[in-house]
Design an enzyme around this catalytic site. Structure first.
Site, PDB file in Angstrom:
ATOM      1  N   ALA A 298      53.708 124.095  16.743  1.00  0.00           N
ATOM      2  CA  ALA A 298      53.307 125.453  16.345  1.00  0.00           C
ATOM      3  C   ALA A 298      52.644 126.130  17.531  1.00  0.00           C
ATOM      4  O   ALA A 298      51.955 125.489  18.320  1.00  0.00           O
ATOM      5  CB  ALA A 298      52.327 125.380  15.181  1.00  0.00           C
ATOM      6  N   LYS A 299      52.883 127.418  17.650  1.00  0.00           N
ATOM      7  CA  LYS A 299      52.230 128.181  18.723  1.00  0.00           C
ATOM      8  C   LYS A 299      51.044 128.886  18.067  1.00  0.00           C
ATOM      9  O   LYS A 299      51.146 130.040  17.663  1.00  0.00           O
ATOM     10  CB  LYS A 299      53.244 129.166  19.320  1.00  0.00           C
ATOM     11  CG  LYS A 299      52.856 129.684  20.677  1.00  0.00           C
ATOM     12  CD  LYS A 299      54.050 130.308  21.381  1.00  0.00           C
ATOM     13  CE  LYS A 299      53.627 131.087  22.604  1.00  0.00           C
ATOM     14  NZ  LYS A 299      52.964 130.306  23.651  1.00  0.00           N
ATOM     15  N   ALA A 300      49.950 128.130  17.913  1.00  0.00           N
ATOM     16  CA  ALA A 300      48.809 128.633  17.150  1.00  0.00           C
ATOM     17  C   ALA A 300      47.609 128.866  18.064  1.00  0.00           C
ATOM     18  O   ALA A 300      47.351 128.091  18.980  1.00  0.00           O
ATOM     19  CB  ALA A 300      48.445 127.635  16.058  1.00  0.00           C
TER      20      ALA A 300
ATOM     21  N   TYR B 130      45.111 126.561  21.566  1.00  0.00           N
ATOM     22  CA  TYR B 130      45.055 126.885  22.990  1.00  0.00           C
ATOM     23  C   TYR B 130      43.711 126.569  23.635  1.00  0.00           C
ATOM     24  O   TYR B 130      43.583 126.656  24.861  1.00  0.00           O
ATOM     25  CB  TYR B 130      45.508 128.327  23.238  1.00  0.00           C
ATOM     26  CG  TYR B 130      47.019 128.368  23.308  1.00  0.00           C
ATOM     27  CD1 TYR B 130      47.686 128.252  24.514  1.00  0.00           C
ATOM     28  CD2 TYR B 130      47.774 128.410  22.145  1.00  0.00           C
ATOM     29  CE1 TYR B 130      49.065 128.204  24.572  1.00  0.00           C
ATOM     30  CE2 TYR B 130      49.153 128.369  22.182  1.00  0.00           C
ATOM     31  CZ  TYR B 130      49.797 128.269  23.401  1.00  0.00           C
ATOM     32  OH  TYR B 130      51.164 128.205  23.454  1.00  0.00           O
TER      33      TYR B 130
ATOM     34  N   PHE C 218      51.088 133.052  17.450  1.00  0.00           N
ATOM     35  CA  PHE C 218      51.558 134.158  18.293  1.00  0.00           C
ATOM     36  C   PHE C 218      52.823 133.780  19.037  1.00  0.00           C
ATOM     37  O   PHE C 218      53.292 132.646  18.982  1.00  0.00           O
ATOM     38  CB  PHE C 218      50.444 134.626  19.237  1.00  0.00           C
ATOM     39  CG  PHE C 218      50.059 133.633  20.303  1.00  0.00           C
ATOM     40  CD1 PHE C 218      50.607 133.718  21.576  1.00  0.00           C
ATOM     41  CD2 PHE C 218      49.140 132.614  20.052  1.00  0.00           C
ATOM     42  CE1 PHE C 218      50.245 132.819  22.570  1.00  0.00           C
ATOM     43  CE2 PHE C 218      48.772 131.707  21.046  1.00  0.00           C
ATOM     44  CZ  PHE C 218      49.327 131.815  22.308  1.00  0.00           C
TER      45      PHE C 218
END
Ligand code: PPE
Length: 308
Positions: free
Chosen positions: A156-158, A162, A35
């Site tokens: 990576a913004k995965a 989170y 995202f």
């Protein structure tokens, strides 16, 4: 949260309350999503999206790192976002595109699950509080280490990654602090749960390097450019934990948090936001709102048709 009217889902605009997915969506079980967090600001010429292209490019890179091919081009996503802002009548807003493995076979192999894409936008105020943005927040060094490149992909913004931020955030909030600072696997300072970090020592601005498991923040890059343009020396280097306390100034950067000063770490006062933090924050805020001609190219203006 403040809701909006419409959400863009796989090429269509649907009512906010109808933007739903199947409970067996792969991304929900295994975190297989990527995202972005983007903001648009009100400028003299209407809403404008800050570093839109860079955010969409990062989305595409994050997807690629997890073997996902986006079913829309970046230009299509850009146009969808413009239309979403216009149709929702938004001015300043937060924008959340997400691409994830959808409903399909269960089990860890995601390759036969469809890649679905949504974009939501809504009004979202100061992430760490308006007072935090002005006066600074209280932070705590987390006992949780930031995900290491041995196991996941810090760049990576995965979605699944989170869970690491969630653990650190909850632990720090329960202990009475506004934010957690995570160290990397070597014990060097890494970042906040949703922000990059900067320290000022002897007038020099320092921030952890890429090798410290950071997310390559777009705000981080912008703030480094601004600080250098203001004549400050900015270095990327490993930062020891003790330096958080020894620093003259500490601040966090992120799309949601913007530039938020830190006034206390682990109960050691750092003090009111210092001069360097203030100077950079001022120009950064100007850049966001289109008041800094030098950084105007960072803005993607949204054409809002006149109602006349
Ligand atoms: N590190 C992490 C782990 C992170 O999530 C963000 C953004 C950053 C650094 C700063 O990156 P950039 O926004 O490109 O400057 N965090 C997003 C999500 C926050 C949330 O709670 O959700 C954001 O700021 O939008």
């Amino acid at each position: 949260m403040t809701t909006a009217d419409l959400i863009w889902m796989n090429g269509e605009f649907v009512a906010w309350e109808d933007a739903k997915v199947h409970v067996l969506t792969h991304g929900m079980h295994y975190g297989t999503g990527v995202f972005e967090g983007i903001r648009a600001y009100e400028t003299d010429e209407g809403p404008a999206i800050f570093r839109h292209r860079e955010h969409l490019e990062r989305l595409e890179r994050s997807a690629e790192l997890y073997y996902m091919e986006l079913p829309f081009s970046l230009e299509e996503l850009r146009e969808a976002t413009h239309e979403l802002i216009v149709r929702n009548g938004l001015r300043a807003c937060y924008i959340r595109p997400i691409a994830y493995r959808g409903y399909g076979p269960m089990g860890l192999d995601p390759l036969d699950n469809p890649v679905e894409v949504s974009i939501a936008a809504w009004e979202w105020g100061a992430y760490l509080g308006e007072e935090g943005k002005q006066r600074g927040i209280r932070a705590k060094t987390s006992p949780w280490r930031r995900i290491s490149p041995d196991s996941l992909i810090p760049h990576a913004k995965a979605s699944g990654q989170y869970l690491n931020s969630v653990l650190a955030k909850v632990e720090s909030r329960r202990a009475g602090y506004e934010e957690a600072i995570l160290l990397d696997q070597h014990g060097h300072v890494c970042e906040g749960t949703g922000e990059n970090i900067f320290v000022v020592r002897e007038g020099v601005i320092a921030t952890p390097p890429h090798s410290a498991s950071i997310l390559d923040g777009i705000t981080r890059k912008s703030v480094m450019t601004i600080a250098r343009d203001l004549g400050f020396q900015v270095v990327e280097r490993d930062i020891a934990r003790a330096e958080l306390v020894l620093a003259e100034e500490v601040f966090l950067t992120g799309t949601a948090a913007e530039l938020t000063p830190v006034r206390e770490i682990d109960d050691h006062p750092i003090g009111d936001p210092g001069e360097i933090t203030r100077a950079v924050q001022q120009v950064f805020d100007d850049a966001l709102c289109g008041r800094a001609p030098r950084y105007r190219e960072w803005l993607d203006p949204v054409a809002v048709p006149s109602r006349a």
